[in-house]
Write an enzyme that holds these catalytic residues in place. Structure first.
Site, PDB file in Angstrom:
ATOM      1  N   ASN A 116       0.531  -1.121  -0.287  1.00 55.50           N
ATOM      2  CA  ASN A 116      -0.208  -0.242  -0.123  1.00 55.50           C
ATOM      3  C   ASN A 116       0.744   1.130   0.190  1.00 55.50           C
ATOM      4  O   ASN A 116       1.988   1.627   0.415  1.00 55.50           O
ATOM      5  CB  ASN A 116      -0.770   0.048   1.216  1.00 55.50           C
ATOM      6  CG  ASN A 116      -0.610   0.915   2.047  1.00 55.50           C
ATOM      7  OD1 ASN A 116      -0.173   1.495   2.649  1.00 55.50           O
ATOM      8  ND2 ASN A 116       0.457   0.218   3.186  1.00 55.50           N
ATOM      9  N   PHE A 120      -1.738   8.586   4.329  1.00 57.25           N
ATOM     10  CA  PHE A 120      -2.509   8.750   5.808  1.00 57.25           C
ATOM     11  C   PHE A 120      -3.588   9.569   4.800  1.00 57.25           C
ATOM     12  O   PHE A 120      -4.095  10.829   5.293  1.00 57.25           O
ATOM     13  CB  PHE A 120      -1.322  10.039   6.019  1.00 57.25           C
ATOM     14  CG  PHE A 120      -0.333   8.933   6.781  1.00 57.25           C
ATOM     15  CD1 PHE A 120      -0.128   8.588   7.169  1.00 57.25           C
ATOM     16  CD2 PHE A 120       0.507   9.804   7.961  1.00 57.25           C
ATOM     17  CE1 PHE A 120       0.977   7.650   7.788  1.00 57.25           C
ATOM     18  CE2 PHE A 120       1.444   9.667   7.849  1.00 57.25           C
ATOM     19  CZ  PHE A 120       1.758   8.070   8.066  1.00 57.25           C
ATOM     20  N   SER A 181       6.036   5.378   8.337  1.00 60.48           N
ATOM     21  CA  SER A 181       5.064   5.157   6.885  1.00 60.48           C
ATOM     22  C   SER A 181       5.855   5.450   5.881  1.00 60.48           C
ATOM     23  O   SER A 181       6.922   6.433   5.466  1.00 60.48           O
ATOM     24  CB  SER A 181       4.121   5.636   7.283  1.00 60.48           C
ATOM     25  OG  SER A 181       3.784   5.629   5.890  1.00 60.48           O
ATOM     26  N   ASN A 183       5.551   6.434   2.867  1.00 57.36           N
ATOM     27  CA  ASN A 183       4.128   6.834   2.237  1.00 57.36           C
ATOM     28  C   ASN A 183       3.906   8.097   2.517  1.00 57.36           C
ATOM     29  O   ASN A 183       3.575   8.966   1.563  1.00 57.36           O
ATOM     30  CB  ASN A 183       3.064   5.762   1.853  1.00 57.36           C
ATOM     31  CG  ASN A 183       3.497   4.547   1.750  1.00 57.36           C
ATOM     32  OD1 ASN A 183       3.751   3.499   0.926  1.00 57.36           O
ATOM     33  ND2 ASN A 183       2.311   3.121   2.582  1.00 57.36           N
ATOM     34  N   THR A 184       4.330   9.031   2.873  1.00 60.57           N
ATOM     35  CA  THR A 184       4.609  10.429   2.825  1.00 60.57           C
ATOM     36  C   THR A 184       5.848  11.311   2.449  1.00 60.57           C
ATOM     37  O   THR A 184       7.077  10.122   4.033  1.00 60.57           O
ATOM     38  CB  THR A 184       4.390  10.121   4.646  1.00 60.57           C
ATOM     39  OG1 THR A 184       2.873  10.154   5.230  1.00 60.57           O
ATOM     40  CG2 THR A 184       4.337  12.168   4.590  1.00 60.57           C
ATOM     41  N   LYS A 218       6.370   4.293  17.004  1.00 59.71           N
ATOM     42  CA  LYS A 218       6.344   3.364  15.650  1.00 59.71           C
ATOM     43  C   LYS A 218       7.371   3.054  14.442  1.00 59.71           C
ATOM     44  O   LYS A 218       7.496   4.044  14.371  1.00 59.71           O
ATOM     45  CB  LYS A 218       4.653   3.537  14.898  1.00 59.71           C
ATOM     46  CG  LYS A 218       4.641   1.873  13.994  1.00 59.71           C
ATOM     47  CD  LYS A 218       3.308   2.245  13.575  1.00 59.71           C
ATOM     48  CE  LYS A 218       2.658   1.208  12.713  1.00 59.71           C
ATOM     49  NZ  LYS A 218       1.409   0.433  12.169  1.00 59.71           N
ATOM     50  N   ASN A 247       5.802  -1.401  11.264  1.00 58.21           N
ATOM     51  CA  ASN A 247       5.264  -0.736  10.055  1.00 58.21           C
ATOM     52  C   ASN A 247       5.677  -1.653   8.692  1.00 58.21           C
ATOM     53  O   ASN A 247       6.570  -2.709   8.926  1.00 58.21           O
ATOM     54  CB  ASN A 247       5.581   0.507   9.746  1.00 58.21           C
ATOM     55  CG  ASN A 247       3.906   1.275   9.641  1.00 58.21           C
ATOM     56  OD1 ASN A 247       4.019   1.019   8.423  1.00 58.21           O
ATOM     57  ND2 ASN A 247       4.636   2.990   9.900  1.00 58.21           N
TER      58      ASN A 247
HETATM   59  C1  LIG Z   1      -3.107  -0.632   3.611  1.00 61.16           C
HETATM   60  C2  LIG Z   1      -2.824  -0.636   4.797  1.00 61.16           C
HETATM   61  C3  LIG Z   1      -2.498   0.950   5.685  1.00 61.16           C
HETATM   62  C4  LIG Z   1      -2.206   1.187   6.823  1.00 61.16           C
HETATM   63  N1  LIG Z   1      -2.254   2.257   7.310  1.00 61.16           N
HETATM   64  C5  LIG Z   1      -1.261   2.964   8.631  1.00 61.16           C
HETATM   65  C6  LIG Z   1      -1.396   3.886   9.074  1.00 61.16           C
HETATM   66  O1  LIG Z   1      -1.805   4.508   9.033  1.00 61.16           O
HETATM   67  N2  LIG Z   1      -0.364   4.134  10.137  1.00 61.16           N
HETATM   68  C7  LIG Z   1       0.604   2.883  10.542  1.00 61.16           C
HETATM   69  O2  LIG Z   1       0.776   3.113  11.851  1.00 61.16           O
HETATM   70  N3  LIG Z   1       0.680   2.082  10.260  1.00 61.16           N
HETATM   71  C8  LIG Z   1      -0.391   1.887   9.001  1.00 61.16           C
HETATM   72  N4  LIG Z   1      -0.256   0.735   7.850  1.00 61.16           N
HETATM   73  C9  LIG Z   1       1.320  -0.540   8.513  1.00 61.16           C
HETATM   74  C10 LIG Z   1       0.395  -1.461   9.952  1.00 61.16           C
HETATM   75  O3  LIG Z   1      -0.312  -0.934  10.774  1.00 61.16           O
HETATM   76  C11 LIG Z   1       1.210  -2.541  10.276  1.00 61.16           C
HETATM   77  O4  LIG Z   1       2.584  -1.892  10.740  1.00 61.16           O
HETATM   78  C12 LIG Z   1       1.743  -3.291   8.986  1.00 61.16           C
HETATM   79  O5  LIG Z   1       0.820  -3.924   8.120  1.00 61.16           O
HETATM   80  C13 LIG Z   1       2.381  -4.340   9.156  1.00 61.16           C
HETATM   81  O6  LIG Z   1       1.669  -5.746  10.010  1.00 61.16           O
HETATM   82  P1  LIG Z   1       0.406  -6.948   9.256  1.00 61.16           P
HETATM   83  O7  LIG Z   1       1.783  -7.831   8.145  1.00 61.16           O
HETATM   84  O8  LIG Z   1      -0.146  -6.907   9.939  1.00 61.16           O
HETATM   85  O9  LIG Z   1       0.065  -6.420   8.012  1.00 61.16           O
HETATM   86  C14 LIG Z   1      -1.029   0.017   7.140  1.00 61.16           C
HETATM   87  C15 LIG Z   1      -1.202  -1.533   6.090  1.00 61.16           C
HETATM   88  C16 LIG Z   1      -1.736  -1.608   5.650  1.00 61.16           C
HETATM   89  C17 LIG Z   1      -1.540  -2.725   5.103  1.00 61.16           C
END
Ligand SMILES: Cc1cc2nc3c(=O)[nH]c(=O)nc-3n(C[C@H](O)[C@H](O)[C@H](O)COP(=O)(O)O)c2cc1C
Length: 342
Positions: A116, A120, A181, A183-184, A218, A247
């Site tokens: 992804n 934000f 993140s 992505n920012t 984080k 993350n």
């Molecule tokens: C579509 C998507 C959006 C996410 N948005 C955020 C976010 O806004 N803030 C954040 O701290 N992590 C965000 N994450 C990261 C997740 O909180 C997590 O740290 C990461 O996906 C690893 O965990 P997982 O393997 O269980 O997905 C996002 C992950 C995904 C897949």
């Protein structure tokens, strides 16, 4: 069963973000009605508790929903009905923002993964705060994950974090500072020592001034062991109570999905099964650095009870899930509960 044989195949026919919105709208509708949350609860079954103390708070068991799934806090009661001990809402920014152009979310089913670059997208910290206040959840802790707006430079980032913190402070149980993140643009630069010290000192001071709710930071899974450990120690030095590891990764190693398909998806953070081992390794590094001075929240590629156990063995007090939930569905918390009852 019904999820993997019926609901998931239907959802997976849709583009990933549309499927996310359909599912989240379903959860949002369910959250509005006591009858619907009761039915959800009954369908999923009872989730055994095994209280965990982390960041000075008592969680009914270790498993929570990671940030990004319910950025705007629209479905808290539904997450509660599914049995999660906590939900991290956000990332919220002080001002609402649309996020990156679509498409910005992709599934890699052969890898049990997602990519992804949402950026934000969120309705702003104040709107999320109003929803949390109006929500009737009782048995769920809520973390508020905060970030800076895309248009704010890193030079002024502290102001954004403090504004978001102030907007949500009164209605969350803990705060999470997102500097990881991918992505920012430029956000991960805030993980340099000088920026981190300035930001975490300011956030911790503000949280103390407002009443002393715990704060976690984080971190990303792409840094060296040395950098991870220095960041974790710095967080403790600045007065934080938790480290959330990790993350998403910018790495693409070891994927089953054909390289051409992965390249076509473009930039973004990879999450899910390919992240499992790396995030568990980072959890171990963090625990080694902080000892008993901070709580560790493990996240990255959790799909099974064994994944939860591995992360706890590596040093995590709490464990969170995002991508695994997309693949495993609503019964996931109960299915993983042997991890804390065995
Ligand atoms: C579509 C998507 C959006 C996410 N948005 C955020 C976010 O806004 N803030 C954040 O701290 N992590 C965000 N994450 C990261 C997740 O909180 C997590 O740290 C990461 O996906 C690893 O965990 P997982 O393997 O269980 O997905 C996002 C992950 C995904 C897949």
């Amino acid at each position: 069963m019904m999820y993997s044989s019926l609901i998931r195949p239907l959802l997976f026919k849709l583009p990933a973000e549309d499927a996310h919105n359909v599912a989240l709208n379903g959860m949002k509708l369910a959250a509005r009605s006591g009858l619907a949350t009761g039915l959800l609860r009954a369908a999923v079954g009872a989730v055994p508790s095994a209280p965990v103390t982390a960041m000075g708070l008592t969680f009914k068991h270790p498993l929570g929903l990671a940030a990004g799934m319910d950025k705007n806090a629209v479905a808290l009661r539904a997450w509660e009905a599914l049995g999660f001990s906590h939900v991290e809402i956000g990332t919220v920014t002080p001002r609402p923002q649309p996020g990156n152009p679509k498409p910005r979310m992709f599934r890699l089913p052969e890898d049990g993964a997602l990519i992804n670059r949402m950026g934000f997208n969120n309705g702003g910290a104040e709107a999320a705060a109003a929803r949390i206040k109006a929500s009737k959840h009782r048995d769920l802790l809520v973390g508020g994950n905060i970030g800076r707006n895309k248009t704010t430079t890193n030079e002024h980032a502290v102001d954004d974090y403090l504004a978001a913190l102030n907007a949500i402070y009164s209605c969350v149980d803990y705060l999470a500072v997102n500097v990881s993140s991918p992505n920012t643009p430029g956000l991960r630069d805030l993980q340099s020592e000088a920026s981190m010290r300035e930001l975490l000192t300011a956030v911790a001071r503000e949280a103390r001034r407002l009443g002393g709710k715990p704060v976690a930071v984080k971190i990303d899974p792409d840094s060296t062991r040395d950098h991870v450990q220095r960041t974790a120690s710095l967080a403790v030095e600045c007065g934080l109570q938790g480290i959330i590891a990790t993350n998403t990764t910018v790495g693409r190693a070891g994927l089953q999905t054909p390289q051409s398909a992965v390249e076509a998806m473009g930039a973004g953070g990879l999450s899910g099964a390919p992240l499992t081992r790396r995030s568990t390794e980072v959890i171990g590094w963090v625990r080694e650095a902080v000892g008993t001075d901070a709580s560790v929240i493990g996240v990255g590629g959790v799909r099974s009870a064994q994944d939860v156990i591995d992360k706890r063995n590596a040093g995590a007090d709490l464990v969170q899930v995002y991508s695994g939930f997309v693949y495993a569905g609503p019964a996931m918390v109960r299915e993983l509960s042997p991890a804390w009852t065995a």
